[in-house]
Design an enzyme around this catalytic site. Sequence first.
Site, PDB file in Angstrom:
ATOM      1  N   SER A  86       0.993  -1.335   0.008  1.00  0.00           N
ATOM      2  CA  SER A  86       0.131   0.032   0.126  1.00  0.00           C
ATOM      3  C   SER A  86       0.880   1.197   0.195  1.00  0.00           C
ATOM      4  O   SER A  86       1.995   1.136  -0.026  1.00  0.00           O
ATOM      5  CB  SER A  86      -0.746  -0.039   1.254  1.00  0.00           C
ATOM      6  OG  SER A  86      -0.026   0.213   2.327  1.00  0.00           O
ATOM      7  N   SER A  88       0.986   3.422   2.584  1.00  0.00           N
ATOM      8  CA  SER A  88       1.214   3.814   3.841  1.00  0.00           C
ATOM      9  C   SER A  88       2.593   4.399   4.173  1.00  0.00           C
ATOM     10  O   SER A  88       2.673   5.321   5.444  1.00  0.00           O
ATOM     11  CB  SER A  88       0.743   3.037   4.855  1.00  0.00           C
ATOM     12  OG  SER A  88       1.725   1.638   4.822  1.00  0.00           O
ATOM     13  N   LYS A 142       5.993  -0.540   9.033  1.00  0.00           N
ATOM     14  CA  LYS A 142       5.791   1.059   9.364  1.00  0.00           C
ATOM     15  C   LYS A 142       7.203   1.499  10.087  1.00  0.00           C
ATOM     16  O   LYS A 142       8.125   0.497  10.235  1.00  0.00           O
ATOM     17  CB  LYS A 142       4.696   1.016  10.591  1.00  0.00           C
ATOM     18  CG  LYS A 142       3.385   0.456  10.200  1.00  0.00           C
ATOM     19  CD  LYS A 142       2.627   1.254   9.074  1.00  0.00           C
ATOM     20  CE  LYS A 142       1.335   0.695   8.787  1.00  0.00           C
ATOM     21  NZ  LYS A 142       0.802   1.212   7.459  1.00  0.00           N
ATOM     22  N   SER A 235      -2.407   6.069   6.942  1.00  0.00           N
ATOM     23  CA  SER A 235      -1.563   4.881   7.334  1.00  0.00           C
ATOM     24  C   SER A 235      -2.521   4.468   8.432  1.00  0.00           C
ATOM     25  O   SER A 235      -2.842   4.993   9.532  1.00  0.00           O
ATOM     26  CB  SER A 235      -0.361   5.226   7.949  1.00  0.00           C
ATOM     27  OG  SER A 235       0.152   4.440   8.630  1.00  0.00           O
TER      28      SER A 235
END
Length: 276
Positions: A86, A88, A142, A235
Amino acid sequence: MDIDFPLILMIATLATGLIALLDVLWFKKQRLARVAELEERMATADELAAAEKEPFIIEQGKSFFPVLAVVFVLRSFIAEPFQIPSGSMEPGLVKGDFILVSKFHYGLRMPVFGNTLVPIDLPERGDVMVFFPPNDPRYFIKRVIGLPGDTIEYRNKQLTINGKRIDTQELGGEPPYNPRKYLAQESLDAADAPIQWVVGVDRRSNQKVIWAGPEGEWQVPQGHYFMMGDNRGNSHDSRGWGFVPEENIVGKAVAVWMHWENWSDIPSFSRNKWID
């Protein structure tokens, strides 16, 4: 339903290894004894070959075990490839990036269970990390923002850690004439993180606004980490689902080695780089 590939790989490695071991300890001896018995009876060559031939499951198990063992060791303890699913982590990492994750950077961990066998290092603020979120079997990627014991505050696009405002240098909109996103750079302990906020439309006023994502204040418990995506306005991270337990860590993202977003596209190596 997501497939638990690490568990399947571990079971397949153990099963084929057990078959190979049983053949060495038991089945091979039985076959040799049967061949010796047939030789005494002056059996034909076809009968001897049939008695000596390994059963299909043993033949396949012994063939696959070395390959599975090598893949299991490399994937579990050395490095593993992942694809960014994605946006994010934009602008630094984009959808379709293939990244290499170091599985030993934070210590050797027991596959599937996640407990540390040999500690090596601990995550630092600014590390880009792959992990499993709480109560979710999917891999996430992340940036480490909060360490155990930290107090994290995020309001009005400003990140504050333990009462200290993180230096954030705003770089402007992109594209400049009609911005769809605003870029910035945060100075964290382990890296200068490139971040962005997205531009949206307020339904009530029909005006463009900068969407910086969920705000709040969080206290990171011991043994846990607070994770945020670099694309702060888009996110799904610790601001929503909470803290990442230490045993859920998979590894540290260290490099982009290919970009391939769709099967209809041609793989590209123009984005290859080390990950800060």
